[in-house]
Structures are given as C-alpha cells and as structure tokens.
Design a protein around this motif. Structure first.
Motif, PDB file in Angstrom:
ATOM      1  N   ALA A 171      23.520  39.299  21.017  1.00  0.00           N
ATOM      2  CA  ALA A 171      23.330  37.855  21.192  1.00  0.00           C
ATOM      3  C   ALA A 171      24.625  37.129  20.877  1.00  0.00           C
ATOM      4  O   ALA A 171      25.439  37.591  20.068  1.00  0.00           O
ATOM      5  N   MET A 172      24.818  35.991  21.538  1.00  0.00           N
ATOM      6  CA  MET A 172      25.927  35.100  21.246  1.00  0.00           C
ATOM      7  C   MET A 172      25.324  33.759  20.845  1.00  0.00           C
ATOM      8  O   MET A 172      24.570  33.152  21.606  1.00  0.00           O
ATOM      9  N   LEU A 173      25.659  33.328  19.619  1.00  0.00           N
ATOM     10  CA  LEU A 173      25.034  32.148  19.038  1.00  0.00           C
ATOM     11  C   LEU A 173      26.080  31.100  18.682  1.00  0.00           C
ATOM     12  O   LEU A 173      27.160  31.426  18.171  1.00  0.00           O
ATOM     13  N   VAL A 174      25.759  29.839  18.951  1.00  0.00           N
ATOM     14  CA  VAL A 174      26.641  28.729  18.612  1.00  0.00           C
ATOM     15  C   VAL A 174      26.370  28.313  17.167  1.00  0.00           C
ATOM     16  O   VAL A 174      25.227  28.020  16.795  1.00  0.00           O
ATOM     17  N   VAL A 175      27.429  28.308  16.359  1.00  0.00           N
ATOM     18  CA  VAL A 175      27.305  27.888  14.960  1.00  0.00           C
ATOM     19  C   VAL A 175      28.188  26.665  14.731  1.00  0.00           C
ATOM     20  O   VAL A 175      29.168  26.440  15.437  1.00  0.00           O
ATOM     21  N   GLU A 176      27.819  25.907  13.715  1.00  0.00           N
ATOM     22  CA  GLU A 176      28.529  24.664  13.425  1.00  0.00           C
ATOM     23  C   GLU A 176      29.905  24.920  12.823  1.00  0.00           C
ATOM     24  O   GLU A 176      30.853  24.164  13.067  1.00  0.00           O
ATOM     25  N   SER A 177      30.031  25.986  12.047  1.00  0.00           N
ATOM     26  CA  SER A 177      31.245  26.188  11.257  1.00  0.00           C
ATOM     27  C   SER A 177      31.302  27.634  10.770  1.00  0.00           C
ATOM     28  O   SER A 177      30.309  28.372  10.843  1.00  0.00           O
ATOM     29  N   PRO A 178      32.462  28.067  10.234  1.00  0.00           N
ATOM     30  CA  PRO A 178      32.518  29.392   9.610  1.00  0.00           C
ATOM     31  C   PRO A 178      31.542  29.522   8.441  1.00  0.00           C
ATOM     32  O   PRO A 178      30.997  30.607   8.222  1.00  0.00           O
ATOM     33  N   GLU A 179      31.316  28.420   7.701  1.00  0.00           N
ATOM     34  CA  GLU A 179      30.331  28.480   6.612  1.00  0.00           C
ATOM     35  C   GLU A 179      28.957  28.836   7.150  1.00  0.00           C
ATOM     36  O   GLU A 179      28.251  29.684   6.578  1.00  0.00           O
ATOM     37  N   ALA A 180      28.572  28.197   8.252  1.00  0.00           N
ATOM     38  CA  ALA A 180      27.276  28.496   8.862  1.00  0.00           C
ATOM     39  C   ALA A 180      27.229  29.932   9.357  1.00  0.00           C
ATOM     40  O   ALA A 180      26.199  30.613   9.251  1.00  0.00           O
ATOM     41  N   ALA A 181      28.342  30.436   9.887  1.00  0.00           N
ATOM     42  CA  ALA A 181      28.389  31.816  10.374  1.00  0.00           C
ATOM     43  C   ALA A 181      28.164  32.801   9.233  1.00  0.00           C
ATOM     44  O   ALA A 181      27.439  33.796   9.381  1.00  0.00           O
ATOM     45  N   LEU A 182      28.760  32.543   8.091  1.00  0.00           N
ATOM     46  CA  LEU A 182      28.593  33.432   6.945  1.00  0.00           C
ATOM     47  C   LEU A 182      27.152  33.408   6.429  1.00  0.00           C
ATOM     48  O   LEU A 182      26.603  34.448   6.047  1.00  0.00           O
ATOM     49  N   THR A 183      26.547  32.231   6.420  1.00  0.00           N
ATOM     50  CA  THR A 183      25.143  32.148   6.008  1.00  0.00           C
ATOM     51  C   THR A 183      24.250  32.874   7.001  1.00  0.00           C
ATOM     52  O   THR A 183      23.290  33.559   6.625  1.00  0.00           O
ATOM     53  N   LEU A 184      24.588  32.765   8.284  1.00  0.00           N
ATOM     54  CA  LEU A 184      23.843  33.487   9.308  1.00  0.00           C
ATOM     55  C   LEU A 184      23.983  34.993   9.118  1.00  0.00           C
ATOM     56  O   LEU A 184      23.010  35.748   9.289  1.00  0.00           O
ATOM     57  N   LEU A 185      25.167  35.467   8.783  1.00  0.00           N
ATOM     58  CA  LEU A 185      25.372  36.893   8.513  1.00  0.00           C
ATOM     59  C   LEU A 185      24.460  37.360   7.387  1.00  0.00           C
ATOM     60  O   LEU A 185      23.795  38.409   7.500  1.00  0.00           O
TER      61      LEU A 185
END
Length: 465
Positions: free
Chosen positions: A221-235
């Motif tokens: 999947a390819m997902l749009v995130v707001e920021s690197p912070e959001a990406a880390l929380t998603l991880l």
C-alpha cells in the motif's frame, strides 16, 4: 613491485587469470574517484585467490577488491598511492549448493544478488536482501559493505543473513568457515569481522546465506501522511497490528515525486496532487490471514487517528510492482536532476522527525536548494540528498558543498546517529570516521588491521584513512 608480483603470478596461475585492465574497472557510479591499477586478476578458485594474495604480500603490492562496481563510497577504486592490482571475483560466480530444508544457500562471492535470489526462488524460498542494484551487485561486495536495502526492518542486513564465509586472509591463508550453523560459540567471530570490512582484512570468496520462507499472503500500500511524525506513528501502529508482518516501510517526500515528474514524466503516480509525504508499506503474512484486509484495517485505524488522509492498496501483483517502481526509480530521478551532496544516514527512530525539521531549517539558512529526503524509515535509514534550486547549476554550489555535508553529518552524530548507514565508509567517509569515531573503537580497529594485514596491502585508504 607490481612487475615482481606479475611475474610471480604468471608462474603460479593458469593463463588468462591476470590480464590487462579495462577502463570500466577504474570507474565508480558517482564519478568522484578515478581508479588506478596496473593489472586485473580474475581468479576462478579460492586457491588462485590465495596465490594472488601471497604474491602481492611478498612483493608489497596493494590489492583493490572489486565486486559489481555498484558501491557509492569509492571503496572499489584507488585514485592514488602505489600502483595496485585489482582483484575481481567475477569468475567465481557459482551457487555451490542449496539446502531448502535448512534454509541455507552456498554462493561464491562473484554471484550476483539477483542470481542468488532467483536460485532461492527456484526451491520455493527467498533470499530476502533486496537492492536496486541487485542485478549487478555481487555477494562478496554485499557482504564486504554489510549492505542493507528495503527489507532490513524484517530480515536484517547482510550480516544478519550470513552464517559462514570462506575467505582468504591478507597473507594468503584460506579460512574454511563456510558453516551452516545457527549456533557456533567457538571463539572470535572472524566472519563478522570480515563482513563490513570492505576488503581491508581479507577477501570473502564464498558465503553460506540464510533463506527465508516466502510469505503465503503479501500486500503493498501507498499511504499519504501529514508528516514524518505521522509516518513514525503509523509504523508503530502497523507493527503492533501485524506482529512481525511488516516487511518494508519506506518514507517518500513530495520533492522526490516532483523529481520523478521531471525525469520520467510517463511514470504513473497514484495521486494527481503530489503529497508532501508518502509511506510505502509491504506486509507478508501466514496462510489464513489476508494482507489486503490487514492493510485496509490499518488504513481505517490510521485515518481515524488522523495519521493518513489518502491511500491506495495494490489489487494485483502488477499494481504492487508499480508502486515499488515509484520508490525504486527515485534514485534514477535524483541522478537525472544532479545532486549537490548525498547523505546515507541513520538515526534513532525517535530522532528522525526532529532531525528532518531541524536540518531542513538549518540548510535553508545557508543556501537556496532543494532537499529530497527518502529511505528505509522502518530501520532508521534515510537518504537526505541536496539538489540545486530550480534553474541553478550544480557547480554553483561547489564552494559550499563540503560545508553543507559536514553540517548535516554533525547534526546526525549529535543525535546519536551514523553518517554511514548502508553504503559503507570507503574512501569517501574515512576522514569523518577518523574525526567522529570513538577513539577506543578506532584504536581496536587499527590494531586488528595491523595484526591481520601487517603489510598494509588490503584496500589501503578504505575505512582507516
């Protein structure tokens, strides 16, 4: 000295092993160094490698090992110093044996990563280390640089995937340690010493490598995130939901997508408006669990938490490949644009978002430029690359390029990170290692180098300047 070694080798080796050098052997991908070498030796057996090294040790001729030539830190070329012999293992390229029930493959150092991956696939297994350069990168070079790639999050880097090695040490001794054991506590681990040493302590000629099962269910999947912070929380959310099922987790900046538009306008991208940040996630799950359902559930929970705003889940193998093509083409687009400086860095996960913010602000104060930040977020490895502002030439930054890189690396080191994540030290970063490396560790490294390679012939100038 080279003539002495050449005459000795000519007597010891079959005809054709030592030959005149071709220009391609003296090049490296980024064009920062132009190599020198009198001859190239291309042995076919470990005994021939040993004979070459013994002759060079006796004549005090430096040896520069070369794999597929894909290294990015200049370790495969020697631009100055005494004229070296270039040692290529391109002829030692066999897969010697596969043990599917053990999850082990024995491959010679000149076999390409792609060749090993295909051999594993042929027996229903996978060799999970994956690189963009896998069609050219050779197993010896992969191990010598302790290469990483996109699947380190789940399977580890090259060191983790190696059980044993056959190698020739700097005075010509053959080390027969091609074991297939997961447990072997019999003293110093010379295998681990040679892995990541970039040919400075010996030449790996073959390796026993770990194979992994192929997940029954996989999804991308390819997902749009707001920021690197959001990406880390998603991880963190993905890992909690899938308990070891996350295979890859890549961060992609909008700047990289715009570079793709400029360099490869026919490459299809899933979002008409290029987002500032994307995450590419791949999962592999056991039989009975649906990867698509897992990714849909992740998207739903992440959207409710405000972490993602849009996304696509691949509905076929081709769609999954297309999404990965976007990520894997970014380095090609970077080369098309032309970087001022490239940084292969790693950071503790909790430091990544602040580093991206602070480094971007710091660089904005120093120069008018563009930043393409992308990489293997799951294991903390970023490629933080600097490019000229639109309409400006690369050479306009020649006077400040070194200072910009130093400033980036200083910020990385101050946050407990590394300025050499997966590409190695080579010649490019040897001075920085000397400056920022722990003194006790550097002293131990020098002692090991002096003990194993007293003549100093093995890839001189690499790692230890």
């Amino acid at each position: 000295m080279l003539n002495d070694a050449t005459e000795s080798l000519a007597r010891l080796l079959p005809q054709g092993v030592v030959r005149e050098i071709a220009p391609a052997y003296l090049e490296e991908p980024r064009g920062r160094y132009k190599g020198r070498a009198g001859l190239v030796a291309a042995p076919r057996t470990v005994e021939e490698v040993a004979a070459i090294i013994r002759a060079c040790a006796e004549a005090r001729v430096p040896i520069v090992p070369r794999g597929g030539g894909t290294g990015l830190v200049g370790g495969q070329v020697m631009p100055d110093g005494a004229m070296p012999l270039l040692l290529s293992l391109e002829r030692m390229n066999r897969v010697r044996a596969i043990y599917p029930e053990e999850g082990v493959i024995l491959a010679e150092a000149g076999a390409t990563l792609q060749q090993v991956r295909e051999a594993a696939s042929g027996v229903g297994r996978q060799f999970p280390l994956a690189l963009a350069s896998q069609g050219s990168a050779q197993i010896g070079g992969v191990l010598a640089t302790n290469a990483g790639g996109v699947n380190v999050l789940r399977y580890g880097n090259a060191r983790t995937l190696c059980l044993g090695v056959e190698a020739v040490l700097p005075q010509g001794q053959v080390m027969h340690d091609l074991k297939r054991l997961r447990k072997d506590n019999t003293g110093y681990d010379i295998r681990d010493l040679l892995i990541g040493a970039e040919g400075t302590l010996g030449i790996i000629t073959a390796a026993s490598l770990v194979l992994a099962p192929v997940p029954a269910e996989s999804g991308v999947a390819m997902l749009v995130v707001e920021s690197p912070e959001a990406a880390l929380t998603l991880l963190s959310l993905a890992q909690a939901r899938m308990a070891g099922g996350v295979t890859a987790f890549e961060l992609i900046a909008g700047q990289g997508l715009r570079f793709l538009d400029a360099a490869f306008p026919d490459l299809r991208q899933p979002f008409a408006d290029r987002p500032d940040w994307l995450v590419l996630i791949e999962v592999g799950l056991p039989a009975g669990l649906s990867a698509d359902d897992a990714l849909e559930g992740l998207f739903t929970d992440a959207a409710e938490a405000g972490l993602v705003s849009d996304g696509v889940i691949a509905q076929s193998g081709q769609q999954a490949a297309d999404l990965w093509t976007i990520r894997e083409t970014i380095p090609d687009a970077n080369r098309h644009i032309g970087a001022i400086a490239s940084h292969d860095i790693s950071l503790p996960l909790s430091e990544i978002a602040r580093f991206i913010h602070d480094a971007t602000a710091m660089l904005a104060d120093r120069a008018d430029l563009r930043i393409n930040c992308f990489g293997h977020l799951g294991d903390g490895n970023l490629h933080f690359n600097l490019f000229p502002a639109a309409g400006k030439a690369r050479n306009a930054y020649d006077g400040i390029r070194t200072g910009l890189s130093r400033a980036v690396h200083e910020m990385v080191v101050a946050r407990g990170g590394s300025f050499s994540a997966e590409h190695g030290v080579g010649r490019l970063k040897a001075a920085e290692l000397g400056e920022w490396g722990d003194p006790a560790r550097l002293a131990a490294m020098r002692a090991i180098k002096d003990a194993l390679d007293p003549a100093g012939i093995m890839n001189p100038g690499v790692i230890l300047a």
